[in-house]
Motif scaffolding. Structure first.
Motif, PDB file in Angstrom:
ATOM      1  N   ASN A 288      33.505 -30.888   6.240  1.00  0.00           N
ATOM      2  CA  ASN A 288      34.178 -29.633   5.910  1.00  0.00           C
ATOM      3  C   ASN A 288      33.231 -28.695   5.156  1.00  0.00           C
ATOM      4  OD1 ASN A 288      36.214 -28.099   3.712  1.00  0.00           O
ATOM      5  ND2 ASN A 288      36.757 -27.958   5.866  1.00  0.00           N
ATOM      6  N   GLN A 289      32.421 -29.260   4.265  1.00  0.00           N
ATOM      7  CA  GLN A 289      31.436 -28.417   3.566  1.00  0.00           C
ATOM      8  C   GLN A 289      30.491 -27.778   4.580  1.00  0.00           C
ATOM      9  OE1 GLN A 289      31.271 -27.402   0.598  1.00  0.00           O
ATOM     10  NE2 GLN A 289      32.472 -28.782  -0.621  1.00  0.00           N
ATOM     11  N   LEU A 290      30.033 -28.596   5.519  1.00  0.00           N
ATOM     12  CA  LEU A 290      29.128 -28.076   6.544  1.00  0.00           C
ATOM     13  C   LEU A 290      29.822 -27.033   7.411  1.00  0.00           C
ATOM     14  CD1 LEU A 290      27.202 -31.118   8.035  1.00  0.00           C
ATOM     15  CD2 LEU A 290      26.213 -29.004   7.165  1.00  0.00           C
ATOM     16  N   THR A 291      31.070 -27.310   7.751  1.00  0.00           N
ATOM     17  CA  THR A 291      31.817 -26.379   8.597  1.00  0.00           C
ATOM     18  C   THR A 291      31.894 -25.008   7.940  1.00  0.00           C
ATOM     19  OG1 THR A 291      33.128 -28.191   9.497  1.00  0.00           O
ATOM     20  CG2 THR A 291      34.053 -25.989   9.724  1.00  0.00           C
ATOM     21  N   MET A 292      32.198 -24.996   6.635  1.00  0.00           N
ATOM     22  CA  MET A 292      32.316 -23.702   5.946  1.00  0.00           C
ATOM     23  C   MET A 292      30.979 -22.956   5.991  1.00  0.00           C
ATOM     24  SD  MET A 292      34.894 -24.292   2.747  1.00  0.00           S
ATOM     25  CE  MET A 292      34.144 -25.672   1.931  1.00  0.00           C
ATOM     26  N   GLU A 293      29.907 -23.704   5.792  1.00  0.00           N
ATOM     27  CA  GLU A 293      28.584 -23.081   5.797  1.00  0.00           C
ATOM     28  C   GLU A 293      28.241 -22.533   7.190  1.00  0.00           C
ATOM     29  OE1 GLU A 293      25.523 -25.716   4.231  1.00  0.00           O
ATOM     30  OE2 GLU A 293      24.103 -24.711   5.554  1.00  0.00           O
ATOM     31  N   ILE A 294      28.489 -23.340   8.208  1.00  0.00           N
ATOM     32  CA  ILE A 294      28.139 -22.931   9.580  1.00  0.00           C
ATOM     33  C   ILE A 294      29.025 -21.772  10.025  1.00  0.00           C
ATOM     34  CG2 ILE A 294      27.899 -23.758  11.970  1.00  0.00           C
ATOM     35  CD1 ILE A 294      26.195 -25.592  10.520  1.00  0.00           C
ATOM     36  N   MET A 295      30.287 -21.759   9.565  1.00  0.00           N
ATOM     37  CA  MET A 295      31.180 -20.645   9.902  1.00  0.00           C
ATOM     38  C   MET A 295      30.549 -19.325   9.464  1.00  0.00           C
ATOM     39  SD  MET A 295      34.976 -21.817   8.846  1.00  0.00           S
ATOM     40  CE  MET A 295      36.104 -22.329  10.132  1.00  0.00           C
ATOM     41  N   LYS A 296      29.966 -19.332   8.269  1.00  0.00           N
ATOM     42  CA  LYS A 296      29.366 -18.108   7.743  1.00  0.00           C
ATOM     43  C   LYS A 296      28.100 -17.753   8.506  1.00  0.00           C
ATOM     44  CE  LYS A 296      31.338 -18.116   3.257  1.00  0.00           C
ATOM     45  NZ  LYS A 296      31.264 -18.017   1.856  1.00  0.00           N
ATOM     46  N   LYS A 297      27.328 -18.776   8.795  1.00  0.00           N
ATOM     47  CA  LYS A 297      26.060 -18.545   9.466  1.00  0.00           C
ATOM     48  C   LYS A 297      26.266 -17.996  10.880  1.00  0.00           C
ATOM     49  CE  LYS A 297      22.444 -21.647   9.759  1.00  0.00           C
ATOM     50  NZ  LYS A 297      22.001 -22.956   9.280  1.00  0.00           N
ATOM     51  N   VAL A 298      27.172 -18.611  11.617  1.00  0.00           N
ATOM     52  CA  VAL A 298      27.411 -18.169  12.992  1.00  0.00           C
ATOM     53  C   VAL A 298      27.998 -16.751  12.973  1.00  0.00           C
ATOM     54  CG1 VAL A 298      28.705 -18.635  15.116  1.00  0.00           C
ATOM     55  CG2 VAL A 298      27.653 -20.524  13.861  1.00  0.00           C
ATOM     56  N   ASP A 300      27.378 -14.401  10.902  1.00  0.00           N
ATOM     57  CA  ASP A 300      26.278 -13.474  10.655  1.00  0.00           C
ATOM     58  C   ASP A 300      25.553 -13.136  11.964  1.00  0.00           C
ATOM     59  OD1 ASP A 300      24.772 -12.083   8.544  1.00  0.00           O
ATOM     60  OD2 ASP A 300      23.110 -13.281   9.353  1.00  0.00           O
ATOM     61  N   LYS A 301      25.338 -14.141  12.788  1.00  0.00           N
ATOM     62  CA  LYS A 301      24.656 -13.923  14.075  1.00  0.00           C
ATOM     63  C   LYS A 301      25.465 -13.010  14.998  1.00  0.00           C
ATOM     64  CE  LYS A 301      22.120 -18.218  14.612  1.00  0.00           C
ATOM     65  NZ  LYS A 301      22.532 -19.551  15.004  1.00  0.00           N
ATOM     66  N   HIS A 302      26.770 -13.011  14.796  1.00  0.00           N
ATOM     67  CA  HIS A 302      27.643 -12.214  15.672  1.00  0.00           C
ATOM     68  C   HIS A 302      27.985 -10.852  15.065  1.00  0.00           C
ATOM     69  CE1 HIS A 302      28.951 -15.175  18.873  1.00  0.00           C
ATOM     70  NE2 HIS A 302      28.190 -15.893  18.085  1.00  0.00           N
ATOM     71  N   GLY A 303      27.279 -10.480  14.021  1.00  0.00           N
ATOM     72  CA  GLY A 303      27.580  -9.191  13.381  1.00  0.00           C
ATOM     73  C   GLY A 303      28.909  -9.224  12.634  1.00  0.00           C
ATOM     74  N   LEU A 304      29.291 -10.432  12.220  1.00  0.00           N
ATOM     75  CA  LEU A 304      30.571 -10.589  11.521  1.00  0.00           C
ATOM     76  C   LEU A 304      30.337 -11.223  10.163  1.00  0.00           C
ATOM     77  CD1 LEU A 304      32.485 -12.254  14.498  1.00  0.00           C
ATOM     78  CD2 LEU A 304      32.709  -9.873  13.784  1.00  0.00           C
ATOM     79  N   VAL A 305      31.380 -11.188   9.331  1.00  0.00           N
ATOM     80  CA  VAL A 305      31.348 -11.969   8.097  1.00  0.00           C
ATOM     81  C   VAL A 305      32.599 -12.830   8.076  1.00  0.00           C
ATOM     82  CG1 VAL A 305      31.415 -11.906   5.570  1.00  0.00           C
ATOM     83  CG2 VAL A 305      29.986 -10.289   6.820  1.00  0.00           C
ATOM     84  N   CYS A 306      32.404 -14.112   7.766  1.00  0.00           N
ATOM     85  CA  CYS A 306      33.536 -15.026   7.667  1.00  0.00           C
ATOM     86  C   CYS A 306      33.962 -15.085   6.207  1.00  0.00           C
ATOM     87  CB  CYS A 306      33.104 -16.402   8.166  1.00  0.00           C
ATOM     88  SG  CYS A 306      34.314 -17.675   7.840  1.00  0.00           S
ATOM     89  N   LEU A 307      35.207 -14.688   5.939  1.00  0.00           N
ATOM     90  CA  LEU A 307      35.719 -14.718   4.563  1.00  0.00           C
ATOM     91  C   LEU A 307      36.496 -16.012   4.352  1.00  0.00           C
ATOM     92  CD1 LEU A 307      37.178 -11.092   4.279  1.00  0.00           C
ATOM     93  CD2 LEU A 307      34.910 -11.870   3.564  1.00  0.00           C
ATOM     94  N   LEU A 308      36.058 -16.781   3.371  1.00  0.00           N
ATOM     95  CA  LEU A 308      36.769 -18.030   3.079  1.00  0.00           C
ATOM     96  C   LEU A 308      37.628 -17.900   1.828  1.00  0.00           C
ATOM     97  CD1 LEU A 308      34.006 -20.626   3.962  1.00  0.00           C
ATOM     98  CD2 LEU A 308      36.103 -20.160   5.206  1.00  0.00           C
ATOM     99  N   HIS A 309      37.650 -16.716   1.237  1.00  0.00           N
ATOM    100  CA  HIS A 309      38.469 -16.504   0.050  1.00  0.00           C
ATOM    101  C   HIS A 309      39.944 -16.738   0.371  1.00  0.00           C
ATOM    102  CE1 HIS A 309      40.356 -14.637  -3.413  1.00  0.00           C
ATOM    103  NE2 HIS A 309      39.182 -14.733  -4.022  1.00  0.00           N
ATOM    104  N   GLU A 310      40.685 -17.211  -0.644  1.00  0.00           N
ATOM    105  CA  GLU A 310      42.094 -17.540  -0.433  1.00  0.00           C
ATOM    106  C   GLU A 310      42.979 -16.315  -0.260  1.00  0.00           C
ATOM    107  OE1 GLU A 310      40.209 -19.062  -2.668  1.00  0.00           O
ATOM    108  OE2 GLU A 310      40.370 -21.208  -2.227  1.00  0.00           O
ATOM    109  N   LYS A 311      42.530 -15.173  -0.751  1.00  0.00           N
ATOM    110  CA  LYS A 311      43.401 -13.996  -0.640  1.00  0.00           C
ATOM    111  C   LYS A 311      42.548 -12.741  -0.473  1.00  0.00           C
ATOM    112  CE  LYS A 311      47.585 -12.304  -0.772  1.00  0.00           C
ATOM    113  NZ  LYS A 311      48.611 -12.646   0.220  1.00  0.00           N
TER     114      LYS A 311
END
Ligand code: ADP
Ligand code: MG
Length: 700
Positions: A288-298, A300-311
């Motif tokens: 799960n730690q890796l998943t969160m990190e890779i979510m952000k990294k991927v 970035d490559k797609h011109g997106l930002v993955c927000l993991l904040h709760e709200k």
């Protein structure tokens, strides 16, 4: 990608069992398996042999470095890369890696949070290889999962207590199974399947908002005209940009042997979810730690930002992480599987009852395990479970336990064929119980789902509590049942469940957890209601909880005290950053826009008047008046906010400081948010220097 390619790709960057079997001498492989399966001590010759094989495999796969990868109390992962190069004279090098380097690392621990456990002059910390979680390659480095502890052996991370809690549960569960006549089981481990929610926003828009950049959430903003009310996003078809992102994410996760299984749109606009297939707790936590990190990294490559904040956004759902939890034996049996006749399955009933007892007695700790400044915005917000911990069991199991309690006969629920009314559709059997989405802790067929956890949190937290509390419940049941003759066991278990259900049924609630009636009812039942982080954190040091953790060797009292400190500090610092960001955004971004717009409206109204003396400018005047009043009041509020930040930070007692941040700073931030969001709705986007909710939520 073809169906042939995926199995080859899957786990291709993991030093998994297959690689080990191929690369290690037979006896070394066997010794390593023994350590992985039974937790036996690993000898240095085995470590040396594994190190050679790991290095060989890593270098073949393009790695030049290795790192001990660990999970300090920051909630993130940490790594320091060392290359494999070793000089051999004449300016030449070879690629080398020893068993000693594999087993132990010595990072300087002084800059990681320790909550007073370690003075900076005792900066030494150790990382110790965790052979139960496989090593992997990422970006040219061999990652070795490790536990992180201080010079004197105190845990400074999330993995150590998790492993300790798994051991405690294993011990008590195996003891109980033996007592119940199950002789074949040699170990019991916890399994976890964490469902991960997240938001995706456009990267260029993201960069224009200081609150997103610094805090991961918006601190104010007028709601978009459309929110989640149409219920059209949940499970909706994936937009091409999102689908492309999810595909790449799956591929990257699969390479790392992370079994990403389910992906879908979530309730809120721009919100999504990913769920893997469950795994052993320890591996699932690392994944799960890796998943969160890779979510952000991927992203970035797609011109997106993955927000993991709760709200991230007000007015629409925030993001959680559902912790699906169960117990599996070395024989591969799920101990929480009720089977077709749960009423007669005494093994199941004992473990079920142990979980109920554990959650009832340590509900406060479960609440603590999910707490953070971010998650406080969710809990109790009618979107996520309330801050009150209760258990949903469903009709069938509730009836089973009631029949035991009241000595009545339990007539097995009949399997009902579901009639959809259209004959072309396949017929299937209905589940015996419906789902309940409002419960923080729900039995879902053959596992429990803890739904309080926030999207950004480490899944280790709740599982440490759950494992330890269930271990304790099992230990107490063991004492009650010990010495019972096998032929009397069924009756003894029956009596035990009867006593236990009477005591703990108050934590069972099958109704709607979002209502005010439930809050009142829960209070009557004497359940904890700990709405905020400063409210719940002191429970970490309550006598009964210190006793629990020390008895099962999961935390020492000092370790608990340090965690309490770290969590409080983190809370204070988080709100401190948010408050300062809000002050800056209001001062530098928002008020200038208010003033520009007020000037523009005034200018236009004046022009209108001079052009046509009889023109009606009452609306313009009212608008300018509103803008101007807001300008004055927000200026004053921001000044007050800054004073509150300073006076709160000045409080020496961390608990008082956290309370001040909650009661005063956060409250002031809310006041500012309300005014600013209302006024923002009046201002044209072209005048605002940052993107609005409309743009952020509906641009993909
Ligand atoms: P839902 O959204 O209906 O809750 P999902 O399929 O999205 O269901 O997620 C369920 C999660 O529970 C998955 O990660 C799944 O692997 C996990 N799970 C299933 N069985 C177990 C089990 N025995 N122990 C732990 N997790 C489990
Ligand atoms: Mg779920």
């Amino acid at each position: 990608m073809t169906h042939e390619e995926i199995p080859i790709l899957y786990g291709s960057l993991v030093f998994n069992d297959k690689v080990m079997r191929n690369k290690l001498p037979k006896d070394m492989y066997k010794a390593l398996r023994k350590t992985i399966e039974n937790g036996t001590h690993l000898e240095l010759d085995v470590a040396n042999s594994v190190a050679v094989a790991m290095k060989e495999w890593a270098v073949e796969n393009g790695a030049t470095h290795y790192t001990h990868w660990f999970q300090p109390m920051t909630g993130f992962t940490a790594e320091k890369h060392d290359s494999f190069i070793t000089p051999v004279g004449d300016g030449e090098v070879i690629m080398d890696f020893s068993g000693k380097e594999l087993v132990k690392g010595e990072p300087d621990a002084s800059s990681f949070p320790s909550g007073g456990l370690r003075a900076t002059f005792e900066a030494r910390g150790y990382t110790a290889w965790d052979p139960t979680s496989p090593a992997f390659i990422k970006d040219g480095t061999l990652y070795i999962p490790t536990a992180f502890c201080s010079y004197s052996g105190e845990a400074l991370d999330k993995k150590t207590p998790l492993l300790r809690s798994m051991e405690a549960l294993n011990t008590e569960a195996v003891k109980m199974l033996k007592l119940l006549g199950n002789e074949t089981v040699t170990s019991v481990s916890t399994t976890i399947g964490p469902e991960q929610e997240y938001f995706l926003v456009d990267k260029d828009l993201y960069k224009k908002r200081k609150d997103l950049v610094f805090c991961g959430r918006t601190l104010f903003g007028a709601p978009a005209p459309k929110g989640q009310e149409m219920e059209d996003h949940y499970f909706g078809s994936l937009k091409p940009k999102v689908a492309a992102y999810m595909h790449d994410l799956d591929v990257e996760l699969w390479k790392l042997g992370i079994p990403a299984k389910t992906k879908h749109n979530e309730v809120a606009p721009a919100q999504h979810e990913l769920a893997p297939i469950f795994d052993t707790a320890n591996v699932a936590v690392d994944h799960n730690q890796l998943t969160m990190e890779i979510m952000k990294k991927v992203a970035d490559k797609h011109g997106l930002v993955c927000l993991l904040h709760e709200k991230p956004f007000e007015g629409i759902n925030g993001s959680g992480k559902h912790n699906n939890w169960s117990l599996v034996t070395s024989d591969g049996d799920n101990l929480l599987n009720p089977g077709s006749t749960p009423a007669q399955n005494i093994q199941f009933l004992v473990f079920l009852m142990a979980v109920i007892k554990a959650v009832d007695e340590y509900a406060d700790l479960m609440r603590v395990s999910a707490t953070s400044a971010g998650n406080d915005h969710r809990l109790g917000g009618n979107e996520a479970p309330p801050a009150i911990v209760s258990i949903f069991l469903g009709d069938e199991l509730t009836a089973v336990l009631e029949s035991i309690e009241n000595d009545t006969f339990f007539g097995k629920q009949k399997k009902v064929q579901l009639d959809i009314g259209a004959h072309v559709l396949p017929h299937f059997v209905k589940d015996t119980t419906d789902r309940n989405r409002t419960s923080p802790f729900a039995f879902t067929g053959n596992k429990f789902e803890f739904r309080m956890l926030g999207s950004a949190a480490s899944v280790a937290n709740p599982n440490v509590v759950l494992n330890t509390a269930v271990a304790e419940a099992l230990a107490q049941f063991y004492t009650e049942l010990e010495g019972t003759k096998p032929e009397d066991m069924e009756q003894a278990v029956h009596e035990l469940i009867k006593r236990a259900i009477r005591k703990h049924k108050k934590v069972i609630f099958n109704g709607n957890g979002y209502t005010d009636e439930w809050v009142a009812e829960a209070e009557k039942r004497g359940l904890y209601n700990l709405p905020s982080t400063p409210d719940c954190l002191p429970q970490l040091l309550a006598d009964k909880n210190v006793e629990l953790f020390t008895k099962h060797h999961v935390f020492t009292k000092e370790e608990l005290a340090s965690r309490y400190e770290i969590k409080l500090e983190n809370y204070v610092k988080t709100i401190g950053i948010e408050a300062r960001t809000l002050a800056e955004m209001i001062t530098k971004d928002f008020l200038p826009a208010v003033s520009t717009y007020a000037a523009e409206v005034s200018k236009n109204a004046a022009a209108k008047k001079s052009f046509m003396a009889a023109a009606d400018t009452a609306s313009e005047e009212a608008l300018v008046e509103k803008l101007s009043t807001a300008y004055t009041s927000l200026t004053a509020e921001v000044t007050e906010l800054k004073t509150l930040i300073d006076t709160s930070f000045a409080l020496e007692d961390t608990q008082k400081c956290a309370e001040a941040f909650h009661d005063q700073v956060l409250a002031k931030m809310e006041d500012i948010r309300t005014v600013a969001s209302d006024i923002e709705a009046l201002i044209p986007d072209s005048i605002l220097s940052y993107p609005t909710y409309d743009q952020l939520l509906f641009s993909l």
